[in-house]
Design a protein around this motif. Structure first.
Motif, PDB file in Angstrom:
ATOM      1  N   HIS A 480       0.761  -1.189  -0.044  1.00 27.29           N
ATOM      2  CA  HIS A 480       0.102  -0.019   0.025  1.00 27.29           C
ATOM      3  C   HIS A 480       0.541   1.084   0.199  1.00 27.29           C
ATOM      4  O   HIS A 480       0.159   2.268  -0.102  1.00 27.29           O
ATOM      5  N   GLY A 481       2.099   1.063   0.175  1.00 24.92           N
ATOM      6  CA  GLY A 481       2.812   2.439   0.156  1.00 24.92           C
ATOM      7  C   GLY A 481       2.686   3.316  -0.954  1.00 24.92           C
ATOM      8  O   GLY A 481       3.069   4.733  -0.646  1.00 24.92           O
ATOM      9  N   VAL A 482       2.474   2.802  -2.091  1.00 28.78           N
ATOM     10  CA  VAL A 482       2.342   3.851  -3.102  1.00 28.78           C
ATOM     11  C   VAL A 482       1.004   4.719  -3.282  1.00 28.78           C
ATOM     12  O   VAL A 482       0.780   5.635  -3.854  1.00 28.78           O
ATOM     13  N   ARG A 483       0.022   4.327  -2.263  1.00 28.03           N
ATOM     14  CA  ARG A 483      -1.137   4.833  -2.342  1.00 28.03           C
ATOM     15  C   ARG A 483      -1.034   6.385  -1.587  1.00 28.03           C
ATOM     16  O   ARG A 483      -0.790   6.407  -0.231  1.00 28.03           O
ATOM     17  N   GLU A 484      -1.358   7.169  -2.215  1.00 23.83           N
ATOM     18  CA  GLU A 484      -1.254   8.525  -1.973  1.00 23.83           C
ATOM     19  C   GLU A 484      -2.405   8.672  -0.519  1.00 23.83           C
ATOM     20  O   GLU A 484      -1.722   9.383   0.352  1.00 23.83           O
ATOM     21  N   ASP A 485      -3.571   8.402  -0.749  1.00 24.74           N
ATOM     22  CA  ASP A 485      -4.242   8.599   0.602  1.00 24.74           C
ATOM     23  C   ASP A 485      -4.012   7.745   1.759  1.00 24.74           C
ATOM     24  O   ASP A 485      -4.461   7.997   2.981  1.00 24.74           O
ATOM     25  N   LEU A 486      -2.816   7.071   1.780  1.00 25.13           N
ATOM     26  CA  LEU A 486      -2.526   6.150   2.824  1.00 25.13           C
ATOM     27  C   LEU A 486      -1.106   6.892   3.384  1.00 25.13           C
ATOM     28  O   LEU A 486      -0.760   6.312   4.645  1.00 25.13           O
ATOM     29  N   GLN A 487      -0.787   7.840   2.881  1.00 29.25           N
ATOM     30  CA  GLN A 487       0.512   8.442   3.218  1.00 29.25           C
ATOM     31  C   GLN A 487       0.707   8.761   4.811  1.00 29.25           C
ATOM     32  O   GLN A 487       1.755   8.746   5.515  1.00 29.25           O
ATOM     33  N   ASP A 488      -0.304   9.398   5.227  1.00 26.43           N
ATOM     34  CA  ASP A 488      -0.500   9.889   6.673  1.00 26.43           C
ATOM     35  C   ASP A 488      -0.114   8.888   7.431  1.00 26.43           C
ATOM     36  O   ASP A 488       0.171   9.198   8.723  1.00 26.43           O
ATOM     37  N   HIS A 531       3.329   1.080  20.144  1.00 30.61           N
ATOM     38  CA  HIS A 531       2.721   2.085  19.385  1.00 30.61           C
ATOM     39  C   HIS A 531       3.200   1.691  17.846  1.00 30.61           C
ATOM     40  O   HIS A 531       2.319   1.888  17.012  1.00 30.61           O
ATOM     41  N   LEU A 532       4.168   0.921  17.827  1.00 26.65           N
ATOM     42  CA  LEU A 532       4.370   0.148  16.573  1.00 26.65           C
ATOM     43  C   LEU A 532       3.202  -0.515  15.903  1.00 26.65           C
ATOM     44  O   LEU A 532       2.817  -0.422  14.855  1.00 26.65           O
ATOM     45  N   VAL A 533       2.747  -1.344  16.984  1.00 27.28           N
ATOM     46  CA  VAL A 533       1.689  -2.405  16.680  1.00 27.28           C
ATOM     47  C   VAL A 533       0.395  -1.627  16.283  1.00 27.28           C
ATOM     48  O   VAL A 533      -0.595  -1.964  15.510  1.00 27.28           O
ATOM     49  N   PHE A 534      -0.014  -0.514  17.371  1.00 25.44           N
ATOM     50  CA  PHE A 534      -0.990   0.303  17.070  1.00 25.44           C
ATOM     51  C   PHE A 534      -0.923   1.001  15.647  1.00 25.44           C
ATOM     52  O   PHE A 534      -1.938   1.282  14.967  1.00 25.44           O
ATOM     53  N   ALA A 535       0.248   1.497  15.408  1.00 27.74           N
ATOM     54  CA  ALA A 535       0.563   2.371  14.211  1.00 27.74           C
ATOM     55  C   ALA A 535       0.066   1.519  12.894  1.00 27.74           C
ATOM     56  O   ALA A 535      -0.534   1.911  12.007  1.00 27.74           O
ATOM     57  N   TYR A 536       0.484   0.070  13.056  1.00 26.84           N
ATOM     58  CA  TYR A 536       0.033  -0.773  11.968  1.00 26.84           C
ATOM     59  C   TYR A 536      -1.281  -1.091  11.914  1.00 26.84           C
ATOM     60  O   TYR A 536      -1.882  -0.896  10.716  1.00 26.84           O
ATOM     61  N   LEU A 537      -1.781  -1.299  13.076  1.00 27.87           N
ATOM     62  CA  LEU A 537      -3.201  -1.708  12.914  1.00 27.87           C
ATOM     63  C   LEU A 537      -3.923  -0.432  12.570  1.00 27.87           C
ATOM     64  O   LEU A 537      -5.043  -0.523  11.824  1.00 27.87           O
ATOM     65  N   PHE A 538      -3.749   0.537  13.020  1.00 26.50           N
ATOM     66  CA  PHE A 538      -4.510   1.933  12.355  1.00 26.50           C
ATOM     67  C   PHE A 538      -4.067   2.095  11.037  1.00 26.50           C
ATOM     68  O   PHE A 538      -5.173   2.528  10.237  1.00 26.50           O
ATOM     69  N   ALA A 539      -2.951   1.969  10.470  1.00 23.83           N
ATOM     70  CA  ALA A 539      -2.858   2.018   9.173  1.00 23.83           C
ATOM     71  C   ALA A 539      -3.794   1.031   8.324  1.00 23.83           C
ATOM     72  O   ALA A 539      -4.319   1.402   7.072  1.00 23.83           O
ATOM     73  N   ARG A 540      -3.740  -0.219   8.799  1.00 27.40           N
ATOM     74  CA  ARG A 540      -4.652  -1.053   8.199  1.00 27.40           C
ATOM     75  C   ARG A 540      -6.026  -0.723   8.414  1.00 27.40           C
ATOM     76  O   ARG A 540      -7.037  -0.893   7.376  1.00 27.40           O
ATOM     77  N   MET A 541      -6.619  -0.193   9.408  1.00 25.04           N
ATOM     78  CA  MET A 541      -7.931   0.014   9.583  1.00 25.04           C
ATOM     79  C   MET A 541      -8.242   1.045   8.767  1.00 25.04           C
ATOM     80  O   MET A 541      -9.288   1.441   8.107  1.00 25.04           O
ATOM     81  N   ALA A 542      -7.229   2.178   8.593  1.00 23.06           N
ATOM     82  CA  ALA A 542      -7.416   3.255   7.480  1.00 23.06           C
ATOM     83  C   ALA A 542      -7.755   2.913   5.943  1.00 23.06           C
ATOM     84  O   ALA A 542      -8.518   3.317   5.257  1.00 23.06           O
ATOM     85  N   GLN A 543      -6.794   1.823   5.935  1.00 27.79           N
ATOM     86  CA  GLN A 543      -6.883   1.333   4.305  1.00 27.79           C
ATOM     87  C   GLN A 543      -8.391   0.742   4.157  1.00 27.79           C
ATOM     88  O   GLN A 543      -9.059   0.755   3.164  1.00 27.79           O
ATOM     89  N   VAL A 544      -8.753  -0.193   5.329  1.00 34.39           N
ATOM     90  CA  VAL A 544      -9.978  -0.613   4.988  1.00 34.39           C
ATOM     91  C   VAL A 544     -11.321   0.467   5.008  1.00 34.39           C
ATOM     92  O   VAL A 544     -11.882   0.312   4.154  1.00 34.39           O
ATOM     93  N   ALA A 545     -11.033   1.496   5.854  1.00 34.02           N
ATOM     94  CA  ALA A 545     -12.277   2.486   5.839  1.00 34.02           C
ATOM     95  C   ALA A 545     -12.047   3.344   4.418  1.00 34.02           C
ATOM     96  O   ALA A 545     -12.972   3.516   3.824  1.00 34.02           O
TER      97      ALA A 545
END
Lengths: 603, 603
Positions: A480-488, A531-545
């Motif tokens: 997902h690294g190339v997705r602009e909408d996930l850069q945050d 925080h690393l695990v949370f950052a990973y899970l929030f990134a995944r949740m953001a992608q799903v959303a």
């Protein structure tokens, strides 16, 4: 008085949209029949039970506490606790994740964690009675003899009997190697146990017919230290051959502790005076057997703080909508009212979003770990089971310590939203805070969790378990690294991943020859990895959303505001909470010297 | 049960070696007679009173709380509170910093803050009774009419009467503009006040002959909002012309709050039913007059958490020396014992040093602010008074919020050192934590403090007050920056000074046209500036300690271990606590959007 609405929508999101629990578990023979409708129906029913039956008991439990009758050593729980428990048993809830071989329903542990989150939101003190039973069930399920299993598992699964863990003694808590309770072998193959245990949660009460104590003790020939501890099952009432209640065993509650919180749960001093017990597992290997129960209990404790975070958040939001003070920074938002609701104020929002992000991140992590637990228990492939077990081992101390530290922060912020009213008992907010405080202490203090993570789970296996998590994160970033909408989300995740790798390497090098290093940095380290695990899970949740939003837009469906809220929460998390890691990493870099340099006499 | 030893050595260090209080104050005519021996004798006697008379009441006060007699509206304080207060009055303590014109001893406020720190360590709930009186004294001293001063100041200075602040009403706490209590002018020049006040600390009790309520209310012609609030003095018993107790006034306690902590202090709902009062200061300018009392109270609240931090630290250290669990990281330090004292463990030390550093830094800041207060009140030069007042204005919200947040963190860490025992009432540690929680809320929540600091004190005057502090720091760096032995302190101080300048500039720019920015970043900002002040004070303390060590070495005197401990604590502070600023600054950079983007309906 606080209210509670089960967060079913967010549970659905995590279980189905984020984790795909049903698809992941159906290949396992134990869960071949699982379907989304069953899961959701169970959640709804569990939520109703928690909100309608248990939640109204929380304040009364705090006010009344438990009382000990010193004449007969019986303990009376607060009004309504026993009746609610009877309903819990009648509803079959104790059997939810128990083995069908012993009368259980065989549903996933992941689902059981959802049930417990809701019970913990409703009343942590009440939820501890069934919670400990579940741990005793798991321990005997894994390590009991066929006789022990036949005797104890059906009533534990049914909930007519409850369980305890009897570890701590007055002089030993963290350091179980010091424990003194002794077990004398008898001619009939049983043992007689003598000693004193303290801090025994649910050690005596009036909810169940019998109480199954799992007790750590020393055999006469036991080596000193932790390698000489054996595990015994010591029932309150000795079961007859037919499984009925026989004679009253010589294990008794002699005092109840007066505590800061969880007043509704009986924290007992127990005296064993030649109590009859039977050995669980191998002699001198009791600690290993008990760890089955302790690992489950550690997840459970993290779940307690998740539940408190959620319910504190809900009530703080409700108050922030109602309470009117001052005007919004940009000018009145409700000019017809004398003041705006405090939800308009930036720092009130920050406090609320802190609790919200810790609840949503905590739920994602909890159920992510639960899924690993189910795979580790029931996957047909041994390698899959081991991989899941390894990941669960890595995550368990994080769930316990990170979620309970977060719960403490979050419930305190929610008290603060109420201003002076937060400090007043009637509002019920300060109870959440008092209850939350124990979760950082029991089942291994959060310091012990951090040593378990860094010393045993990370450095102890040369970083393999952590690398495995790192590979998952990298795979997500690669996809997902190339997705602009996930850069945050991806940019800080990638940065933190690199920092954790560097920090781990640094600690590994520095701790060679400097034995205090691990203990000095472990607490900072656990919080960074959390925080690393949370950052990973929030990134995944953001992608799903984001994907769900796009799908809805493409189909011309109305936008579900749930996804917008999820994305706001995720952005809040990465911008306002994740930055804490910058300070933690700097603190860890400074290592052991600042702590160890001062002579003990100078403190 | 907790014990308490007054930290006299550290007070001597801060007062004499760091601040040179006597040299700084003797040029002021009000303190021309001040000398070190007097200061130290007062401290010793005050410490003895706090430790011997007040401290034993703390646990009983928590257990008993206060009780209201609904028939006559009287309040009974816990057993021993009234007798201890009588001793306090007999000892002349209320008069310590009061004006000799009204029977006071005229000693510096700086010294009074030391007295109160020790009283707060001994029992925050008890110390609030005299603490509020002192605030009422200051308010009437600054704004009362000659008649009011003649009537009220002598018995307040003597302590036979106590005082309160009556601000909050059920629908208004932070937003005093909403208050409704009304004051009707009478033909004789008095007013009749009618309304309801809540959260009135020490509003009713059995310690004193009379209670002097300072009440905010509206005159009939008052404009809406905060510009229409007037201040009144409303005595419980109306004094006769001779200063005796006359008729009972119509201000009564109708209920006591049940609180998380400070049970020994009566938190009262007060009903005014045509109570007689007299106007203090100008009509509609009551808030400005009340701010004299509130600013003093804010220092006092910071001092409460300083006191709790110190006493929690002392007891946690004592436990860490006694309690034996596990072995030191490098191998057994007490091989003849079954385990080492937990003081050997790095993270236990980290928890203890956190509390120690927050106590020592807090004391330095408190007394640094106290010295500014004395200069602002009594310096013969108006410019000096104004400069001191400006610096005090900048420091007051930092003392209140930073010290109370630190006190919350520190008392929680000290509970954690005790493990499960920290959660048990008998040990007394959890009481410190429960008591500490209110300090972040009352006298203006810590959010309000942060808005006061950033919005009013920093941005409100174009950064002048902050620049003045910055010049002091720069001067220190310029003087000592070349010293090799101070680099550990000067380097991070210089870095943080630059960062605060940048951050302040950034916020100043960003908040233009983005009104939510200030509220969004203020809490982070206050904590960063709090650390800047601590970093400055720890650097100065390190310099003093290093110089003292060198002097002792040059003179061939034995090294005083106090200085070694001070340096260890300062190094711990800069390496383990100061790094928090890295995360706070990152969080502040992200501004308001992450908080304000989410629609209110989505919470």
């Amino acid at each position: 008085m606080p209210t509670y609405t089960p967060p079913l929508r967010d549970m659905h999101f995590v279980l189905h949209e984020l984790l795909g629990v049903v698809e992941r578990l159906r290949p396992l023979p134990a869960h071949a029949e699982l379907d989304v409708d069953t899961v959701n129906a169970v959640l709804e029913e569990a939520g109703r039970f928690a909100a309608d039956v248990v939640q109204p008991l929380n304040a009364v439990g705090d006010a009344q506490g438990c009382t000990l009758n010193r004449a007969d050593h019986s303990v009376t729980t607060p009004a309504g606790f026993a009746a609610a428990y009877a309903q819990y048993v009648a509803g079959g809830w104790p059997a939810l994740a128990a083995d069908p071989a012993h009368g259980g329903q065989g549903l996933p542990h992941t689902l059981n964690l959802c049930l417990y989150e809701m019970l913990n939101s409703a009343s942590q003190a009440w939820a501890m009675y069934p919670g400990l039973s579940h741990g005793a069930y798991e321990c005997l399920h894994a390590h009991g003899t066929p006789d022990q299993q036949a005797t104890y598992l059906p009533p534990l699964a049914q909930g007519t009997w409850t369980g305890t863990m009897c570890l701590t003694e007055p002089h030993c808590g963290t350091d179980l190697g010091l424990l003194r309770t002794r077990a004398e072998p008898q001619a009939d193959g049983t043992y007689r146990l003598t000693g004193e245990k303290i801090f025994i949660s649910a050690g005596e009460h009036d909810l169940a017919d019998n109480i199954v104590h799992l007790v750590l003790a020393r055999l006469p020939d036991a080596p000193a230290g932790t390698k000489g501890i054996s595990l015994f099952v010591v029932p309150k009432w000795c079961p007859t051959a037919e499984g009925k209640l026989g004679v009253r065993n010589a294990i008794r509650c002699t005092a109840l502790e007066h505590k800061m919180g969880i007043h509704g749960n009986a924290t007992c001093q127990m005296v064993l005076d030649g109590a009859v017990g039977t050995l669980v597992g191998e002699p001198h290997r009791g600690l290993a057997a008990m760890f089955v129960m302790m690992n489950g209990a550690r997840l459970f404790v993290g779940n307690q703080s998740l539940g408190l975070t959620e319910v504190a958040y809900q009530n703080a939001v409700a108050y922030a909508r109602e309470r009117q003070q001052m005007r919004a920074p940009g000018g009145a938002q409700c000019p017809q009212q004398p003041a705006d609701p405090i939800l308009v104020h930036p720092d009130v929002r920050k406090m609320l979003l802190t609790a919200r992000a810790y609840a949503e991140g905590g739920r994602a992590l909890m159920l992510y770990a639960g899924l690993r637990q189910d795979v580790s228990l029931s996957h047909p492939d041994a390698e899959e089971r081991q991989a899941a077990l390894d990941e669960l081992a890595l995550l368990t101390p994080i769930v316990k310590a990170f979620l309970t530290d977060n719960g403490w922060l979050a419930t305190s912020q929610c008290v603060q939203v109420f201003g002076g009213h937060g400090y007043i008992r009637e509002w019920g907010m300060e109870q959440f805070l008092r209850d939350a405080r124990i979760n950082m202490i029991y089942e291994g203090t959060n310091t012990i969790q951090s040593l378990d993570l860094l010393g045993r789970k990370v450095l102890g296996d040369g970083g393999r378990k952590l690398q495995s998590l790192g590979r998952q994160i990298s795979a997500f970033i690669d996809t997902h690294g190339v997705r602009e909408d996930l850069q945050d989300f991806i940019t800080p995740l990638a940065q933190l991943t690199r920092q954790v790798t560097q920090l781990t390497t640094e600690i590994g090098l520095k701790s060679v020859g400097q034995p205090a290093w691990v203990g000095a940095v472990a607490v900072d380290y656990l919080r960074v990895v959390g925080h690393l695990v949370f950052a990973y899970l929030f990134a995944r949740m953001a992608q799903v959303a984001l994907d769900a939003q796009r799908t809805q837009a493409e189909r011309g469906q109305p936008a579900d505001p749930f996804y917008a809220a999820k994305l706001h929460t995720a952005r809040f998390y990465v911008t306002k909470l994740l930055p804490e890691t910058a300070g933690l990493i700097r603190s860890a870099h400074s290592g052991a010297a600042p702590l160890m340099a001062m002579d003990a006499a100078l403190f």
